[in-house]
Design a protein around this motif. Sequence first.
Motif, PDB file in Angstrom:
ATOM      1  N   GLN A   1      45.694  10.088  53.488  1.00 23.77           N
ATOM      2  CA  GLN A   1      47.149  10.357  54.211  1.00 23.77           C
ATOM      3  C   GLN A   1      48.305  10.007  53.162  1.00 23.77           C
ATOM      4  OE1 GLN A   1      46.899   7.847  57.698  1.00 23.77           O
ATOM      5  NE2 GLN A   1      45.923   9.567  58.800  1.00 23.77           N
TER       6      GLN A   1
ATOM      7  N   ALA B   1      46.026  15.795  54.185  1.00 23.82           N
ATOM      8  CA  ALA B   1      45.809  17.325  54.636  1.00 23.82           C
ATOM      9  C   ALA B   1      47.453  17.646  54.513  1.00 23.82           C
ATOM     10  CB  ALA B   1      45.051  16.986  56.154  1.00 23.82           C
TER      11      ALA B   1
ATOM     12  N   ASP C   1      40.097   9.976  53.922  1.00 24.94           N
ATOM     13  CA  ASP C   1      41.440  10.825  54.003  1.00 24.94           C
ATOM     14  C   ASP C   1      42.474   9.879  53.683  1.00 24.94           C
ATOM     15  OD1 ASP C   1      44.093  11.849  54.609  1.00 24.94           O
ATOM     16  OD2 ASP C   1      43.292  13.021  56.008  1.00 24.94           O
TER      17      ASP C   1
ATOM     18  N   ARG D   1      44.952  22.097  50.688  1.00 23.15           N
ATOM     19  CA  ARG D   1      44.256  20.795  50.732  1.00 23.15           C
ATOM     20  C   ARG D   1      42.846  20.877  51.761  1.00 23.15           C
ATOM     21  NH1 ARG D   1      43.754  17.777  46.888  1.00 23.15           N
ATOM     22  NH2 ARG D   1      45.899  18.034  46.572  1.00 23.15           N
ATOM     23  N   THR D   2      43.285  21.517  52.839  1.00 20.95           N
ATOM     24  CA  THR D   2      42.217  21.952  53.994  1.00 20.95           C
ATOM     25  C   THR D   2      41.156  22.579  53.510  1.00 20.95           C
ATOM     26  OG1 THR D   2      44.290  22.056  55.504  1.00 20.95           O
ATOM     27  CG2 THR D   2      42.244  22.730  56.252  1.00 20.95           C
TER      28      THR D   2
ATOM     29  N   THR E   1      39.006  20.517  51.190  1.00 22.72           N
ATOM     30  CA  THR E   1      38.129  19.507  51.891  1.00 22.72           C
ATOM     31  C   THR E   1      36.917  20.236  52.566  1.00 22.72           C
ATOM     32  OG1 THR E   1      40.115  18.039  52.356  1.00 22.72           O
ATOM     33  CG2 THR E   1      38.344  18.065  53.972  1.00 22.72           C
TER      34      THR E   1
ATOM     35  N   GLN F   1      40.100  11.695  49.349  1.00 20.82           N
ATOM     36  CA  GLN F   1      41.095  12.881  49.476  1.00 20.82           C
ATOM     37  C   GLN F   1      42.340  12.278  49.553  1.00 20.82           C
ATOM     38  OE1 GLN F   1      41.661  15.570  48.325  1.00 20.82           O
ATOM     39  NE2 GLN F   1      40.564  17.200  49.745  1.00 20.82           N
TER      40      GLN F   1
END
Length: 330
Positions: A79, A50, A77, A55-56, A59, A47
Amino acid sequence: MLRKVSAVVLGGVLIAATLAACGGEGSGGGGAASGKDDGKIVMGFSQVGAESGWRTANTKSIQESAAAAGIELKFSDAQQKQENQIKAIRSFISQKVDIIAFSPVVESGWDTVLKEAKAAGIPVILTDRAVDSPDKTLYKTFIGSDFVLEGKKAGEWVKQEFASAAGPVNMVELQGNTGAAPAIDRKEGFESVIGSDPKFKMLASQPGDFTRAKGKEVMDAFLKANPDIDLLYAHNDDMGLGAIEAIEAAGKKPGTDIKIVTVDAVKDGMQALSDGKINFIVECSPLLGPQLMDLAKKVLNGETIPTRVLTEETTFTQDQAKAALPERKY
Ligand code: GYE
């Protein structure tokens, strides 16, 4: 995991024969002897991060639909860093997952790692964002929105909204992260509609990285440099929401003094739209999980799937947002 050989055989008779002749290509190639065959699909998913409400929700959709489909998900994730995504994909390859899916943070620079996945016989599905690799055999399909169309829809609304204004219409733009497909395409789509009309002037256009904090910071700078802004086009709701804070701090009324159009239609954005602080939102659905799991199963079953799967989307005015909010899932 699934027995590797079945995935390879389904990928093509020729490849299966070659592998058999080489004895399964040592440690990298998997082969019938590696991995226990419990029939469960293992998916590695990398991914972006966040960075936004979108995006949240994305996910959550992926995690929930993997569980519902009985797919074991290895979730990573990144980042917002491409190097982390490349590391995650390499780790999925060495763990011999059955299938890899990822949402590329930027468009360029994926060929090497995608070739590594292909050489290991692991199919890849792109979700949400595209890559610019000329070799389309490096992935099975790309599932997600048409970002150029989203930009066009935003542009059409602006054209309509200011149809009777004498002009000039002074605009500013908050772009997504540099090099990301939705940032490039939403800009292009918007410009294709607005660009030809000299009434519309783009005073400033800068990345706000799809985050609220950066949206606020950049809008604050825009306001200081340009006393007379009529319209803000933000590539997502979160940057628009950050910008609203900057506009209010500058003593102006968002949605009235400065009109705002954004993309996504997540709950917080829809709330601001129904409160009159945003004027129009172009929807971009993050609920890609169910389709992704379905496509993954089909790929691993050797079924033919379309190379592009488009998401259906709408747009929202303030009144439409009021009506849609109670039922809004994300
Ligand atoms: O619009 C934004 C997110 O790639 C479509 O990424 C996605 C975009 C979405 O951070 O909010």
